[in-house]
Design an enzyme around this catalytic site. Structure first.
Site, mmCIF file in Angstrom:
data_model
loop_
_atom_site.group_PDB
_atom_site.id
_atom_site.type_symbol
_atom_site.label_atom_id
_atom_site.label_comp_id
_atom_site.label_asym_id
_atom_site.label_seq_id
_atom_site.Cartn_x
_atom_site.Cartn_y
_atom_site.Cartn_z
ATOM 1 N N SER A 1 -36.171 0.501 -23.192
ATOM 2 C CA SER A 1 -35.683 1.821 -22.786
ATOM 3 C C SER A 1 -35.063 2.584 -23.948
ATOM 4 O O SER A 1 -34.503 1.974 -24.864
ATOM 5 C CB SER A 1 -34.616 1.646 -21.705
ATOM 6 O OG SER A 1 -34.058 2.893 -21.355
ATOM 7 N N TYR B 1 -26.822 -1.908 -18.860
ATOM 8 C CA TYR B 1 -28.284 -1.732 -18.804
ATOM 9 C C TYR B 1 -28.851 -1.675 -20.227
ATOM 10 O O TYR B 1 -29.806 -2.384 -20.570
ATOM 11 C CB TYR B 1 -28.609 -0.452 -18.031
ATOM 12 C CG TYR B 1 -30.076 -0.099 -17.979
ATOM 13 C CD1 TYR B 1 -30.984 -0.888 -17.275
ATOM 14 C CD2 TYR B 1 -30.562 1.043 -18.633
ATOM 15 C CE1 TYR B 1 -32.334 -0.553 -17.224
ATOM 16 C CE2 TYR B 1 -31.909 1.386 -18.586
ATOM 17 C CZ TYR B 1 -32.786 0.574 -17.875
ATOM 18 O OH TYR B 1 -34.124 0.913 -17.840
HETATM 19 P P1 NDP Z 1 -39.542 1.162 -10.405
HETATM 20 O O1 NDP Z 1 -38.294 0.872 -9.650
HETATM 21 O O2 NDP Z 1 -40.537 2.087 -9.827
HETATM 22 O O3 NDP Z 1 -40.281 -0.199 -10.783
HETATM 23 C C1 NDP Z 1 -39.602 -1.378 -11.032
HETATM 24 C C2 NDP Z 1 -40.554 -2.521 -10.765
HETATM 25 O O4 NDP Z 1 -39.878 -3.748 -11.066
HETATM 26 C C3 NDP Z 1 -41.014 -2.576 -9.338
HETATM 27 O O5 NDP Z 1 -42.376 -2.853 -9.292
HETATM 28 C C4 NDP Z 1 -40.221 -3.733 -8.756
HETATM 29 O O6 NDP Z 1 -41.012 -4.390 -7.775
HETATM 30 C C5 NDP Z 1 -40.084 -4.608 -9.982
HETATM 31 N N1 NDP Z 1 -38.988 -5.557 -9.865
HETATM 32 C C6 NDP Z 1 -37.669 -5.326 -9.729
HETATM 33 N N2 NDP Z 1 -36.996 -6.489 -9.620
HETATM 34 C C7 NDP Z 1 -37.927 -7.469 -9.681
HETATM 35 C C8 NDP Z 1 -37.883 -8.876 -9.612
HETATM 36 N N3 NDP Z 1 -36.732 -9.535 -9.444
HETATM 37 N N4 NDP Z 1 -39.028 -9.578 -9.707
HETATM 38 C C9 NDP Z 1 -40.211 -8.927 -9.859
HETATM 39 N N5 NDP Z 1 -40.327 -7.594 -9.931
HETATM 40 C C10 NDP Z 1 -39.196 -6.883 -9.834
HETATM 41 O O7 NDP Z 1 -39.038 1.681 -11.820
HETATM 42 P P2 NDP Z 1 -39.778 1.917 -13.226
HETATM 43 O O8 NDP Z 1 -41.230 1.938 -13.066
HETATM 44 O O9 NDP Z 1 -39.103 3.063 -13.822
HETATM 45 O O10 NDP Z 1 -39.323 0.616 -14.023
HETATM 46 C C11 NDP Z 1 -40.207 -0.157 -14.806
HETATM 47 C C12 NDP Z 1 -39.519 -0.541 -16.109
HETATM 48 O O11 NDP Z 1 -39.298 0.627 -16.875
HETATM 49 C C13 NDP Z 1 -38.139 -1.198 -15.921
HETATM 50 O O12 NDP Z 1 -38.014 -2.286 -16.806
HETATM 51 C C14 NDP Z 1 -37.179 -0.089 -16.312
HETATM 52 O O13 NDP Z 1 -35.962 -0.599 -16.784
HETATM 53 C C15 NDP Z 1 -37.998 0.609 -17.390
HETATM 54 N N6 NDP Z 1 -37.575 1.968 -17.709
HETATM 55 C C16 NDP Z 1 -37.646 2.964 -16.778
HETATM 56 C C17 NDP Z 1 -37.235 4.249 -17.113
HETATM 57 C C18 NDP Z 1 -37.274 5.377 -16.130
HETATM 58 O O14 NDP Z 1 -36.729 6.461 -16.440
HETATM 59 N N7 NDP Z 1 -37.890 5.242 -14.978
HETATM 60 C C19 NDP Z 1 -36.735 4.572 -18.450
HETATM 61 C C20 NDP Z 1 -36.743 3.451 -19.351
HETATM 62 C C21 NDP Z 1 -37.139 2.206 -18.989
HETATM 63 P P3 NDP Z 1 -40.470 -5.099 -6.452
HETATM 64 O O15 NDP Z 1 -39.236 -4.374 -6.004
HETATM 65 O O16 NDP Z 1 -41.630 -4.960 -5.532
HETATM 66 O O17 NDP Z 1 -40.220 -6.513 -6.862
#
Ligand code: NDP
Length: 246
Positions: free
Chosen positions: A141, A154
């Site tokens: 991030s 975070y």
């Molecule tokens: P979402 O919340 O849409 O996606 C997060 C994903 O992580 C979901 O598919 C969720 O699936 C999965 N997840 C969460 N916890 C678990 C777990 N314990 N085991 C397996 N899967 C898990 O958010 P983003 O797409 O934004 O996030 C994706 C990545 O991008 C993250 O690492 C986030 O930190 C990073 N990021 C996002 C930014 C943003 O502005 N959106 C900016 C910078 C980085 P499920 O709940 O079905 O398990």
């Protein structure tokens, strides 16, 4: 081999950046192996990829459980005989000032954002070494590049992964492993919905995201660029943020 035909496992593929990456890579001819906890969402993504002529499979994965992550890698091997890329994308954000002492939220972020990636390394590295090639892509991030109030822990988890990958890279100069860190800025996903408890703060955060956030497909294209390189080229770090982000 560039993207076409590569077997790519993606954690957190049920929404946001992971889902967009699955769709984009599949549209470019990759075979995608998807993991997350919400299997109904995963099944929908698989069905849409298949309807578009792509190849995708999915399994329930909680990245905090090393056995689950091993099963994801195992599924790739069992179904397609190899794993070329692991995209460690699953992540959560809990936003609050450190002084609020959200010990539970801190632990959850460490478990998913840091240990989840370590579990991916533990599962994929032996496979990559056996094959003689492999690529680890992690989604970290811009929070780790510009530290802002309420995101200290975070950012810490994301920078822990940045450090981890650099160490792993330096230990892996025999040409077997490629590592890439992707640093997105504000991206319109569900991340924010689980990040804040206070309804007023959440509403404000949602508004900011709606105004500023970019489409997750932008991050998917960056991941595809990193994967779509010849074996002797490693894209180390990529930052993808909204043009107007400060
Ligand atoms: P979402 O919340 O849409 O996606 C997060 C994903 O992580 C979901 O598919 C969720 O699936 C999965 N997840 C969460 N916890 C678990 C777990 N314990 N085991 C397996 N899967 C898990 O958010 P983003 O797409 O934004 O996030 C994706 C990545 O991008 C993250 O690492 C986030 O930190 C990073 N990021 C996002 C930014 C943003 O502005 N959106 C900016 C910078 C980085 P499920 O709940 O079905 O398990």
């Amino acid at each position: 081999m560039t993207i076409e035909g590569k077997v790519v496992a993606i954690t957190g593929a049920s929404s946001g950046i992971g889902e967009a990456t699955a769709r984009h890579l599949a549209s470019l001819g990759a075979i995608v192996v998807l993991g997350a906890r919400r299997t109904d969402r995963l099944e929908r993504v698989v069905a849409q990829i298949e309807a578009d002529g792509g190849v995708a499979v999915a399994t329930r994965v909680d990245v905090t459980d090393p056995d689950d992550v091993r099963s994801l890698v195992g599924l790739a091997i069992e179904r397609f005989g190899r794993l070329d890329v692991l995209v460690g994308n699953a992540g959560i954000s809990k936003i609050s000032p450190v002084a609020d002492l959200d010990v539970e939220g801190w632990s959850a972020m460490i478990d998913v954002n840091v240990k989840g990636i370590l579990h991916g390394i533990a599962a994929a590295l032996p496979v990559f070494r056996r094959q003689g090639s492999g690529h680890l892509v992690t989604v970290i991030s811009t929070s780790g590049l510009k530290i802002v109030p309420t995101q200290a822990v975070y950012a810490g988890t994301k920078n822990a992964v940045r450090t981890l990958l650099e160490g792993l890279r330096q230990e892996s100069t025999d040409g077997v492993l490629r590592t890439t860190s992707i640093s997105p800025g504000y991206v319109r996903t569900e991340l924010i919905d689980h990040a804040v408890d206070d309804p007023e703060v959440l509403e404000q955060a949602r508004q900011n995201m709606a105004e500023l956030g970019i489409d997750p497909a932008a991050v998917a294209r960056a991941i595809a660029f990193a994967i779509d390189q010849p074996e002797d080229v490693e894209i180390g770090d990529l930052t993808i943020r909204p043009t107007r982000q400060n």
